[in-house]
Scaffold this motif. Structure first.
Motif, short mmCIF file in Angstrom:
data_model
loop_
_atom_site.label_atom_id
_atom_site.label_comp_id
_atom_site.label_asym_id
_atom_site.label_seq_id
_atom_site.Cartn_x
_atom_site.Cartn_y
_atom_site.Cartn_z
N UNK A 142 -54.27 -4.07 1.26
CA UNK A 142 -54.03 -2.88 0.45
C UNK A 142 -53.52 -3.32 -0.91
N UNK A 143 -54.26 -2.93 -1.95
CA UNK A 143 -53.90 -3.31 -3.32
C UNK A 143 -53.42 -2.06 -4.04
N UNK A 144 -52.33 -2.17 -4.78
CA UNK A 144 -51.78 -1.04 -5.53
C UNK A 144 -51.69 -1.40 -7.00
N UNK A 145 -51.82 -0.40 -7.85
CA UNK A 145 -51.61 -0.61 -9.28
C UNK A 145 -50.41 0.23 -9.69
N UNK A 146 -49.51 -0.40 -10.47
CA UNK A 146 -48.25 0.25 -10.85
C UNK A 146 -48.09 0.13 -12.36
N UNK A 147 -47.71 1.23 -13.04
CA UNK A 147 -47.64 1.21 -14.51
C UNK A 147 -46.33 0.68 -15.07
N UNK A 148 -45.93 -0.51 -14.57
CA UNK A 148 -44.78 -1.21 -15.15
C UNK A 148 -44.89 -2.68 -14.74
N UNK A 149 -44.04 -3.52 -15.32
CA UNK A 149 -44.06 -4.95 -14.98
C UNK A 149 -43.06 -5.16 -13.84
N UNK A 150 -43.53 -4.99 -12.61
CA UNK A 150 -42.65 -5.19 -11.46
C UNK A 150 -42.08 -6.61 -11.52
N UNK A 151 -40.83 -6.82 -11.08
CA UNK A 151 -39.98 -5.88 -10.35
C UNK A 151 -39.24 -4.86 -11.22
N UNK A 152 -39.51 -4.83 -12.52
CA UNK A 152 -38.88 -3.78 -13.33
C UNK A 152 -39.53 -2.44 -13.06
N UNK A 153 -38.71 -1.41 -13.01
CA UNK A 153 -39.14 -0.02 -12.98
C UNK A 153 -40.11 0.31 -11.84
N UNK A 154 -39.71 0.05 -10.58
CA UNK A 154 -40.51 0.49 -9.44
C UNK A 154 -40.41 2.00 -9.30
N UNK A 155 -41.20 2.56 -8.39
CA UNK A 155 -41.07 4.00 -8.09
C UNK A 155 -41.98 4.88 -8.92
N UNK A 156 -41.75 6.16 -8.76
CA UNK A 156 -42.72 7.17 -9.23
C UNK A 156 -42.60 7.50 -10.70
N UNK A 157 -41.60 6.99 -11.41
CA UNK A 157 -41.41 7.36 -12.83
C UNK A 157 -41.30 6.11 -13.71
N UNK A 158 -42.15 5.15 -13.45
CA UNK A 158 -42.03 3.85 -14.11
C UNK A 158 -42.14 3.94 -15.62
N UNK A 159 -43.08 4.75 -16.11
CA UNK A 159 -43.29 4.81 -17.57
C UNK A 159 -42.08 5.45 -18.24
N UNK A 160 -41.65 6.57 -17.65
CA UNK A 160 -40.48 7.27 -18.19
C UNK A 160 -39.25 6.36 -18.16
N UNK A 161 -39.09 5.60 -17.07
CA UNK A 161 -37.90 4.74 -16.92
C UNK A 161 -37.88 3.61 -17.95
N UNK A 162 -39.04 3.03 -18.20
CA UNK A 162 -39.10 1.92 -19.18
C UNK A 162 -38.76 2.45 -20.57
N UNK A 163 -39.28 3.62 -20.87
CA UNK A 163 -39.03 4.25 -22.18
C UNK A 163 -37.54 4.57 -22.32
N UNK A 164 -36.98 5.17 -21.29
CA UNK A 164 -35.56 5.59 -21.33
C UNK A 164 -34.65 4.37 -21.43
N UNK A 165 -35.10 3.27 -20.84
CA UNK A 165 -34.26 2.06 -20.82
C UNK A 165 -34.22 1.40 -22.19
N UNK A 166 -35.23 1.72 -23.01
CA UNK A 166 -35.30 1.08 -24.33
C UNK A 166 -35.98 -0.26 -24.27
N UNK A 167 -36.79 -0.46 -23.25
CA UNK A 167 -37.53 -1.74 -23.15
C UNK A 167 -38.46 -1.87 -24.36
N UNK A 168 -38.73 -3.12 -24.78
CA UNK A 168 -39.61 -3.33 -25.94
C UNK A 168 -41.06 -3.60 -25.50
N UNK A 169 -41.18 -4.11 -24.27
CA UNK A 169 -42.53 -4.24 -23.68
C UNK A 169 -42.47 -3.69 -22.25
N UNK A 170 -43.58 -3.23 -21.79
CA UNK A 170 -43.76 -2.86 -20.39
C UNK A 170 -45.19 -3.28 -20.05
N UNK A 171 -45.81 -2.57 -19.10
CA UNK A 171 -47.18 -2.98 -18.77
C UNK A 171 -47.58 -2.45 -17.42
#
Ligand code: GRF
Length: 204
Positions: free
Chosen positions: A106-135
């Motif tokens: 089973x392959x999954x795609x996640x809109x963040x650079x794990x292990x950062x920002x797991x879970x259902x709100x990864x994009x929002x969490x990276x933005x709120x955290x003030x990260x300079x890169x995500x992915x």
């Protein structure tokens, strides 16, 4: 290889796989034999129907418990005898029975650079955290949430003017390409999972 793709929303990752296969049916090395969802009336299911691919829906509320839903999802998926299951924007955590049957495939795609920002709100969490890169991250699913062995990642810059939608759209541009590339290589070359490492191809 036989793919079952699981979706919960717009299905643009599914569409990217459909387009890659249509562009090179013999060469891509995989075919989508069914698309499953956890809800009705989503564009992802329409994309499958438009491509003439069988679909199934497994809604949690149609089952007495989460375990029963998980068993039903496993049965519905298993009916298509997949070699690989691709969770492309599927917003449910699969359980013990599903993993017993398809674990390691089973392959999954996640809109963040794990292990950062797991879970259902990864994009929002990276933005709120003030990260300079995500992915985005394509990984095998294990019994945790977004914790399985990482196969590939793609980096996306966060811009000062980004809001969640704009950033997610920019991530999805990278994510779609990454998923198409990874699924094709897994399907064509075979792979081995050794602890947290994934070895694709050159199978001895
Ligand atoms: C993708 O970014 C996926 O990683 C996340 O939700 C999005 C689904 O997009 N879980 P789509 O349904 O493939 O368009």
């Amino acid at each position: 290889a036989r793919l079952v793709v699981l979706v919960s929303g717009s299905g643009t990752n599914l569409q990217a796989l459909l387009d890659a296969i249509a562009a090179d049916p013999g060469g891509y090395g995989a075919e989508i034999v069914a698309v499953g969802a956890d809800r009705d009336s989503i564009v992802g299911l329409e994309r499958a129907e438009r491509a003439g691919i069988p679909t199934f829906v497994c809604r949690v509320k149609d089952h007495g418990s989460r375990e029963e839903w998980d068993a039903a999802l496993a049965a519905a998926t298993g009916a298509y005898a997949p070699d690989l299951v691709v969770s492309a924007g599927f917003m449910k955590i699969v359980g013990k029975e599903f993993l017993a049957r398809f674990g390691g495939r089973v392959v999954n795609t996640h809109p963040a650079l794990l292990p950062s920002f797991p879970g259902a709100h990864a994009v929002r969490d990276a933005l709120a955290y003030g990260a300079r890169v995500t992915g985005c991250t394509v990984h095998f699913v294990d019994d945790g949430v977004d914790t399985g062995p990482i196969i590939a990642q793609g980096v996306v810059e966060i811009r000062d003017e980004d809001d969640e939608a704009a950033l997610h759209e920019r991530i999805k541009e990278v994510e779609r390409r990454l998923l198409v590339d990874v699924v094709g290589r897994l399907a064509r070359n075979g792979y081995r999972i050794e602890g947290r490492k994934v070895q694709i191809g050159e199978l001895g």
